[in-house]
Design a protein around this motif. Structure first.
Motif, PDB file in Angstrom:
ATOM      1  N   PRO A   7      17.703 -20.494 -27.275  1.00 27.96           N
ATOM      2  CA  PRO A   7      16.650 -19.831 -28.051  1.00 27.96           C
ATOM      3  C   PRO A   7      15.670 -19.132 -27.124  1.00 27.96           C
ATOM      4  N   LEU A   8      15.303 -17.933 -27.469  1.00 25.57           N
ATOM      5  CA  LEU A   8      14.430 -17.145 -26.630  1.00 25.57           C
ATOM      6  C   LEU A   8      13.264 -16.611 -27.439  1.00 25.57           C
ATOM      7  N   ALA A   9      12.217 -16.286 -26.738  1.00 28.31           N
ATOM      8  CA  ALA A   9      11.068 -15.648 -27.369  1.00 28.31           C
ATOM      9  C   ALA A   9      10.861 -14.305 -26.677  1.00 28.31           C
ATOM     10  N   PRO A  10      11.588 -13.266 -27.107  1.00 26.47           N
ATOM     11  CA  PRO A  10      11.525 -11.993 -26.406  1.00 26.47           C
ATOM     12  C   PRO A  10      10.140 -11.372 -26.466  1.00 26.47           C
ATOM     13  N   ALA A  11       9.778 -10.718 -25.348  1.00 26.70           N
ATOM     14  CA  ALA A  11       8.517  -9.986 -25.326  1.00 26.70           C
ATOM     15  C   ALA A  11       8.605  -8.807 -26.280  1.00 26.70           C
ATOM     16  N   MET A  12       7.500  -8.513 -26.929  1.00 27.83           N
ATOM     17  CA  MET A  12       7.475  -7.400 -27.856  1.00 27.83           C
ATOM     18  C   MET A  12       7.334  -6.091 -27.087  1.00 27.83           C
ATOM     19  N   PRO A  13       8.299  -5.181 -27.211  1.00 33.72           N
ATOM     20  CA  PRO A  13       8.193  -3.913 -26.497  1.00 33.72           C
ATOM     21  C   PRO A  13       7.124  -3.026 -27.115  1.00 33.72           C
ATOM     22  N   THR A  14       6.579  -2.143 -26.292  1.00 34.61           N
ATOM     23  CA  THR A  14       5.638  -1.157 -26.826  1.00 34.61           C
ATOM     24  C   THR A  14       6.417  -0.188 -27.696  1.00 34.61           C
ATOM     25  N   PRO A  15       5.732   0.527 -28.614  1.00 33.31           N
ATOM     26  CA  PRO A  15       6.454   1.494 -29.463  1.00 33.31           C
ATOM     27  C   PRO A  15       7.233   2.522 -28.653  1.00 33.31           C
ATOM     28  N   ASP A  16       6.643   3.017 -27.559  1.00 37.01           N
ATOM     29  CA  ASP A  16       7.338   4.003 -26.733  1.00 37.01           C
ATOM     30  C   ASP A  16       8.581   3.404 -26.101  1.00 37.01           C
ATOM     31  N   HIS A  17       8.443   2.183 -25.581  1.00 35.59           N
ATOM     32  CA  HIS A  17       9.591   1.532 -24.954  1.00 35.59           C
ATOM     33  C   HIS A  17      10.656   1.192 -25.989  1.00 35.59           C
ATOM     34  N   ALA A  18      10.247   0.810 -27.187  1.00 32.26           N
ATOM     35  CA  ALA A  18      11.209   0.485 -28.237  1.00 32.26           C
ATOM     36  C   ALA A  18      12.028   1.717 -28.613  1.00 32.26           C
ATOM     37  N   ALA A  19      11.379   2.854 -28.721  1.00 30.36           N
ATOM     38  CA  ALA A  19      12.098   4.086 -29.046  1.00 30.36           C
ATOM     39  C   ALA A  19      13.048   4.481 -27.922  1.00 30.36           C
ATOM     40  N   GLU A  20      12.583   4.319 -26.682  1.00 33.14           N
ATOM     41  CA  GLU A  20      13.441   4.655 -25.547  1.00 33.14           C
ATOM     42  C   GLU A  20      14.615   3.690 -25.443  1.00 33.14           C
ATOM     43  N   GLU A  21      14.368   2.404 -25.736  1.00 32.00           N
ATOM     44  CA  GLU A  21      15.472   1.444 -25.705  1.00 32.00           C
ATOM     45  C   GLU A  21      16.529   1.789 -26.745  1.00 32.00           C
ATOM     46  N   LEU A  22      16.105   2.168 -27.932  1.00 31.74           N
ATOM     47  CA  LEU A  22      17.071   2.546 -28.962  1.00 31.74           C
ATOM     48  C   LEU A  22      17.880   3.756 -28.525  1.00 31.74           C
ATOM     49  N   ARG A  23      17.225   4.738 -27.924  1.00 36.59           N
ATOM     50  CA  ARG A  23      17.944   5.922 -27.443  1.00 36.59           C
ATOM     51  C   ARG A  23      18.968   5.537 -26.388  1.00 36.59           C
TER      52      ARG A  23
END
Length: 264
Positions: A7-23
């Motif tokens: 079980p992990l507690a992932p850090a919440m990405p910033t909106p910019d990083h989240a969009a870049e990760e999806l890309r």
């Protein structure tokens, strides 16, 4: 390496990083599907990884056990440089993928994507004493730009990481002797196109050698000049600055036709 089921507690990405990760997830999944389409896979083995934005030094890699044709943006596994998953996932990670890829990601800031294959032609050239020869224009893209790493057994030992990094140096590609091929790139597109043409170069070499006919090669000066041309090193009267983007756009259209679920 931690269990993938921990079980992990992932850090919440910033909106910019989240969009870049999806890309990046979609772009990397596209590369997996293209490697499968062009028959450069080894069942569930070999790996393609991409570095994610942010100071955490996380990267994406394939879930161990899935064929490349099954990879999607959402099932890629996010791990850290120690090989630990940083988000909940039902999938493990191949230890050999962690050893090779994490070493290169850590050592080369420009190596945002690392691609490794075990193809027939690539393995054949990796078994040849003289390595890749400048037999054709495609081969000459890599003239004096290939690192060579001597075989040390299956890449399961952390001690090998230092030598992998040293042998790659600043090169865009490496031939793992008695093993396979490896390319790096600032983007998944660059790493894939380098692998596509490195694989074609190996196919050309083994096909030419198989004819038994005498082989001809250009002078070292012409081979180096051609490498500079093909690597956009500003030595010619004309430059094709659109080539990479146009080729990648065409490849993405291909992926959307043959594997529309890649971006899921």
């Amino acid at each position: 390496m931690s269990s993938a089921s921990t079980p992990l507690a992932p850090a919440m990405p910033t909106p910019d990083h989240a969009a870049e990760e999806l890309r990046l997830r979609r772009e990397l999944a596209a590369v997996y599907r293209l490697v499968a389409h062009f028959r450069m896979t080894d069942l569930i083995f070999t790996h393609i990884s991409v570095r994610l934005p942010g100071p955490e030094q996380h990267f994406l890699i394939n879930p161990y056990g899935l064929l490349f044709e099954e990879i999607t943006a959402s099932n890629l596994v996010k791990i850290d440089l120690a090989g630990n998953p940083v988000e909940d996932t039902p999938y493990p990670v191949n230890p050999a993928g962690f050893v090779i890829h994490s070493a290169i990601h850590a050592a080369r800031p420009d190596a945002h994507c690392v691609l490794h294959t075990h193809t027939k032609a690539g393995c054949a050239v990796a078994a040849q004493r003289d390595g890749l020869l400048p037999l054709n224009q495609m081969n000459m893209e890599f003239y004096n730009r290939v690192g060579y790493h001597e075989y040390e057994g299956v890449a399961l030992n952390l001690d090998e990481q230092k030598r992998l990094v040293e042998d790659l140096g600043g090169h865009p590609v490496m031939i793992l002797r008695n093993h396979g091929l490896l390319t790096v790139g600032e983007t998944p597109a660059k790493a894939f196109l380098r692998m596509y043409y490195l694989e074609r170069a190996c196919e050309i070499q083994t096909t030419a050698q198989a004819t038994g006919a005498p082989l001809t090669m250009p002078s070292p000066e012409i081979a180096e000049y051609t490498a500079q041309q093909l690597n956009a090193e500003d030595v010619s009267d004309f430059h094709d600055e659109m080539a990479l983007d146009l080729a990648w756009s065409a490849l993405l259209r291909l992926v959307r036709r043959i594997a529309p679920d890649y971006s899921d």
